[in-house]
Scaffold this motif. Structure first.
Motif, short mmCIF file in Angstrom:
data_model
loop_
_atom_site.label_atom_id
_atom_site.label_comp_id
_atom_site.label_asym_id
_atom_site.label_seq_id
_atom_site.Cartn_x
_atom_site.Cartn_y
_atom_site.Cartn_z
N VAL A 66 16.28 -4.03 -5.91
CA VAL A 66 15.18 -3.81 -5.07
C VAL A 66 15.42 -3.45 -3.63
O VAL A 66 16.06 -4.22 -2.96
CB VAL A 66 13.93 -5.05 -5.23
CG1 VAL A 66 12.85 -4.58 -4.32
CG2 VAL A 66 13.76 -5.21 -6.42
N ASN A 67 15.34 -2.14 -3.11
CA ASN A 67 15.46 -1.74 -1.78
C ASN A 67 14.56 -2.18 -1.09
O ASN A 67 14.53 -2.38 0.44
CB ASN A 67 15.77 -0.39 -1.63
CG ASN A 67 17.25 -0.15 -2.06
OD1 ASN A 67 18.14 -0.88 -2.25
ND2 ASN A 67 17.62 1.40 -2.68
N SER A 68 13.11 -1.76 -1.44
CA SER A 68 12.05 -2.22 -0.56
C SER A 68 10.86 -2.51 -1.55
O SER A 68 11.11 -1.98 -2.59
CB SER A 68 11.58 -1.24 0.29
OG SER A 68 11.31 0.09 -0.38
N GLN A 69 9.62 -2.65 -1.25
CA GLN A 69 8.37 -2.84 -1.90
C GLN A 69 8.02 -1.37 -2.62
O GLN A 69 7.41 -1.17 -3.76
CB GLN A 69 7.02 -2.93 -1.24
CG GLN A 69 7.01 -4.48 -0.68
CD GLN A 69 5.70 -4.61 -0.39
OE1 GLN A 69 5.70 -4.39 0.91
NE2 GLN A 69 4.59 -5.09 -0.65
N GLU B 230 10.66 0.96 -3.38
CA GLU B 230 12.10 1.78 -4.07
C GLU B 230 12.49 0.26 -5.04
O GLU B 230 13.19 -0.30 -4.27
CB GLU B 230 12.88 2.18 -3.13
CG GLU B 230 13.96 3.00 -3.86
CD GLU B 230 14.89 3.64 -2.93
OE1 GLU B 230 15.33 4.83 -3.02
OE2 GLU B 230 15.22 2.88 -1.94
N ILE B 231 12.56 0.60 -6.32
CA ILE B 231 12.97 -0.19 -7.17
C ILE B 231 14.11 0.70 -7.91
O ILE B 231 13.70 1.66 -8.71
CB ILE B 231 12.15 -1.08 -7.99
CG1 ILE B 231 11.24 -1.67 -7.26
CG2 ILE B 231 12.95 -1.89 -9.05
CD1 ILE B 231 10.02 -2.15 -8.02
N GLY C 65 19.87 -3.72 -11.78
CA GLY C 65 18.54 -3.35 -11.24
C GLY C 65 18.84 -3.74 -9.66
O GLY C 65 19.67 -4.59 -9.21
N PHE D 1 10.17 3.19 -8.93
CA PHE D 1 11.21 3.29 -9.72
C PHE D 1 12.01 4.29 -9.77
O PHE D 1 11.56 5.65 -10.14
CB PHE D 1 11.07 2.66 -11.18
CG PHE D 1 10.15 1.55 -11.53
CD1 PHE D 1 11.02 0.32 -11.55
CD2 PHE D 1 8.82 1.35 -11.42
CE1 PHE D 1 10.39 -1.04 -11.60
CE2 PHE D 1 8.08 0.14 -11.49
CZ PHE D 1 8.98 -1.09 -11.61
#
Length: 68
Positions: free
Chosen positions: A13-16, A18-19, A11, A56
Motif C-alpha cells: 500500500v503506497n497510499s489510500q 494506490e494499492i 502486495g 489497485f
C-alpha cells in the motif's frame, strides 16, 4: 483464485489511492492472455466486494521478485 491459477501474491500500500498487487503465476506462463484473464478475475472480485478497481495497480508475472 478461480480458473485453476496457482499463484503467490505480493502486495504493498503506497497510499489510500494506490494499492499494488502482484500475482506470481506458478503453474502457467504469464503471457498476455493469462495476464488479462487474472486481472479481469481480480477486478470482478474487487467490485463484488464493494471496492474501487482503479485504486489497485495489478501486475501478473512469473517473476517472484518484489520489483514492480
Amino acid at each position: 483464485m478461480k480458473k485453476g491459477y496457482e499463484h503467490n501474491t505480493l502486495g504493498m500500500v503506497n497510499s489510500q489511492d494506490e494499492i499494488l498487487v502482484k500475482f506470481v503465476l506458478t503453474n502457467k506462463e504469464a503471457n498476455k492472455k493469462e495476464r488479462n484473464e487474472v486481472i479481469t478475475i481480480f477486478n470482478e472480485l474487487i467490485v463484488e466486494n464493494g471496492m474501487e478497481p482503479k485504486l489497485f495497480k495489478v501486475k501478473v508475472s512469473n517473476d517472484d521478485s518484489p520489483d514492480w
